[in-house]
Design an enzyme around this catalytic site. Structure first.
Site, short mmCIF file in Angstrom:
data_model
loop_
_atom_site.label_atom_id
_atom_site.label_comp_id
_atom_site.label_asym_id
_atom_site.label_seq_id
_atom_site.Cartn_x
_atom_site.Cartn_y
_atom_site.Cartn_z
N SER A 215 -2.10 6.92 -10.54
CA SER A 215 -0.89 5.94 -10.23
C SER A 215 -0.96 4.53 -10.01
CB SER A 215 0.18 6.79 -9.46
OG SER A 215 1.39 6.04 -9.64
N ASN A 216 -0.23 4.08 -9.21
CA ASN A 216 -0.35 2.55 -8.95
C ASN A 216 0.33 2.40 -7.38
OD1 ASN A 216 2.26 1.28 -9.67
ND2 ASN A 216 1.45 1.99 -11.39
#
Ligand code: CTP
Length: 409
Positions: A215-216
Site C-alpha cells: 500500500s502507500n
C-alpha cells in the site's frame, strides 16, 4: 425558542454557534464575532459559565444582536435549547477552547449548554484552542487533539507565542483573523447544488496473502476534505474510499474499497453507462500502480530470499479520460511528485495531457503526506495557479472553486 432568521434579501444567513469557554483569550472571541458579523454571518453566542467571568455577555450580545445563552434551563426553554441551536447552526465554533473543553468533547460530555450543543451538532466544528504550553504539550491533550482531528474537527492554532502567564510556547490562541477565515472557509456558496460529484480518496491496498499487503502512505485527508466541502456546497457526493482512519463526512454516499480493481468497479458503478451519471470525478486516491501477480490463499512461509512479481494496475483516471464523450464528467486528477517548482508544473502538465483530464492538483510528497495542511498548484490547460500553504479543508474549497468554473464552461 430561537427566532428564525431571514437576511435582508429574504435569504437565510449562514449561521454559526460561537461557543466561548473560560480562558483569558475569551476577550478575543468578541473580535472573531465582529469579523463574522461583518462577513454576513448570523452568530449565536453560547458562553460557558466560566467564560462569562472572562468576557461580559453584553459585549457579545451587542456585537451579534443576539441573546447570549449559557443556561440549558433558561426561562422559555424546555431543556431542548442545545438541540435547537445545533439544528440552526451550519457550524459550531469554540473560541477559545480550553484543554477541558477538548477533553469533554472527546468524552462526549453534555454537562452544559455548549457541550450539549456540540454533541448535537452534525455540521463542521472549528476549535481555537488556548492554554498554557505545558497543558497543550501534555500527552492527554495530544491524544484528545488526535481523536478530535480523526473525527473531522478542525483546530485552528494554537500558535507559538506569549501566553497570559508571560511564558512563551505553543498554546497561544490563533489570531482572530485566522480563526474567522477558517470558519468562513466552511460557509461558502451552494454552487454545486444539483451536481453529482464522485470523489476517490485514500490508498488502495493490494493483498499479497491473507496477512500481508502492498500500500502507500495516503491518509485520505485531502479526498475526504474535498468530499465534505462538495456536500456543503450542495453536491450529491459519492465517496469511493480505500481503507483510512477517518470518519466519513456526513451526507456522502460512502463506498468502501480495498484494491485498485475494486475502486475501478465502484467508480464504474457510480458513473453508470458512458460515465453519464456524474458531473465530475475528483481522483484524490493514491491508487497503487502495481499489485502482486498472485494473491496467495495461504500465508507465505519464510523460506529465504523471495522475489515478488508485480503487475501493473489499470490507470483508473486515464481510463476515464479515454472513455468519456465530450466534456462530461469533468475530470480532476492529482499529481504527487517528489520535485518542486517548474519541474512540478511540467510533471502536472504531462499528466493533464496523458490522462486527458481537465485539472491537475499538483503537490509535493513532503508537503502532503499524513498532514492536515498542504501546498498545491492548480494546473489546467490554460494556466497554473500556485496556492499558499493552507489546511486541506481550505484547499478543498479552492479546488472546488476551480471545478465550478470548469462546470460552467
Ligand atoms: N491514478 C489512477 N490510477 C492509477 C494511478 C493513478 O487513477 N493506477 C490517478 C490518481 O488518483 C491521481 C493521478 O492518477 O489522480 C496521478 O497519480 P500518480 O500516481 O501521481 O501518477 P501516475 O500515473 O502513477 O504517474 P507516475 O507514478 O509515473 O508519476
Amino acid at each position: 425558542m430561537l427566532r428564525s432568521d431571514m437576511g435582508t434579501e429574504g435569504q437565510r444567513r449562514p449561521t454559526v454557534v460561537l461557543g466561548v469557554t473560560g480562558s483569558i483569550a475569551a476577550y478575543k472571541a468578541a473580535h472573531v464575532a465582529r469579523l463574522l458579523v461583518k462577513a454576513g454571518v448570523r452568530v449565536l453566542p453560547v458562553m460557558t459559565e466560566s467564560a462569562t467571568k472572562m468576557l461580559g455577555p453584553a459585549t457579545l450580545a451587542g456585537i451579534t444582536g443576539e441573546s447570549v445563552r449559557s443556561d440549558m434551563w433558561a426561562p422559555g426553554t424546555a431543556g431542548e435549547l442545545h438541540v435547537e441551536l445545533a439544528a440552526a447552526a451550519d457550524l459550531v465554533a469554540v473560541v477559545p477552547a480550553t484543554a477541558e473543553l477538548l477533553s469533554s468533547l472527546v468524552a462526549g460530555s453534555a454537562s452544559d449548554l455548549l457541550r450539549a450543543t456540540l454533541l448535537s451538532a452534525r455540521g463542521p466544528v472549528v476549535l481555537a484552542p488556548a492554554m498554557h504550553p505545558r497543558m497543550w504539550s501534555h500527552p492527554a491533550t495530544s491524544d484528545n487533539v488526535a481523536t478530535l482531528r480523526m473525527r473531522g474537527v478542525e483546530l485552528v492554532g494554537p500558535v507559538v507565542g506569549e501566553v497570559a502567564s508571560g511564558d512563551v510556547g505553543e498554546g497561544r490562541m490563533a489570531e482572530p483573523e485566522a480563526i474567522a477565515a477558517a470558519i468562513l472557509g466552511h460557509l461558502g456558496p451552494r454552487d454545486l447544488e444539483g451536481r453529482h460529484v464522485v470523489v476517490s480518496a485514500g490508498p488502495t491496498v493490494e493483498d499479497i496473502d491473507p496477512a500481508r499487503y502492498l500500500s502507500n502512505r495516503s491518509s485520505g485527508k485531502m479526498g475526504y476534505a474535498v468530499a465534505e466541502a462538495a456536500v456543503r456546497r450542495g453536491a450529491r457526493v459519492t465517496l469511493v474510499s480505500g481503507p483510512v482512519a477517518l470518519q466519513p463526512p456526513s451526507g456522502v454516499a460512502l463506498v468502501e474499497v480495498r484494491s485498485a480493481h475494486q475502486m475501478q468497479a465502484a467508480l464504474a458503478h457510480a458513473l453508470g453507462p458512458e460515465l453519464r451519471g456524474a458531473d465530475a470525478v475528483i481522483m484524490a486516491a493514491a491508487v497503487a500502480d502495481y499489485r502482486p501477480a498472485t494473491v496467495h490463499e495461504a500465508k507465505l512461509k519464510r523460506v529465504g530470499p523471495v522475489t515478488l512479481e508485480l503487475v501493473p494496475n489499470p490507470d483508473l483516471l486515464a481510463e476515464l479520460g479515454r472513455a468519456r464523450h465530450g466534456a462530461r464528467p469533468v475530470l480532476v486528477g492529482f499529481a504527487l511528485e517528489t520535485v518542486t517548482g517548474d519541474d512540478l508544473v511540467s510533471a502536472a502538465r504531462k499528466k493533464l495531457e496523458k490522462k486527458r483530464v481537465d485539472l491537475v492538483v499538483a503537490n509535493t510528497a513532503v508537503d502532503a503526506f499524513e498532514r492536515d495542511d498542504n501546498r498545491i498548484m492548480l494546473v489546467d490547460r490554460e494556466r497554473v495557479r500556485s496556492l499558499p500553504q493552507a489546511t486541506k479543508r481550505a484547499l478543498a474549497d479552492r479546488i472546488l472553486d476551480h471545478l465550478v468554473t470548469l462546470l460552467k464552461d
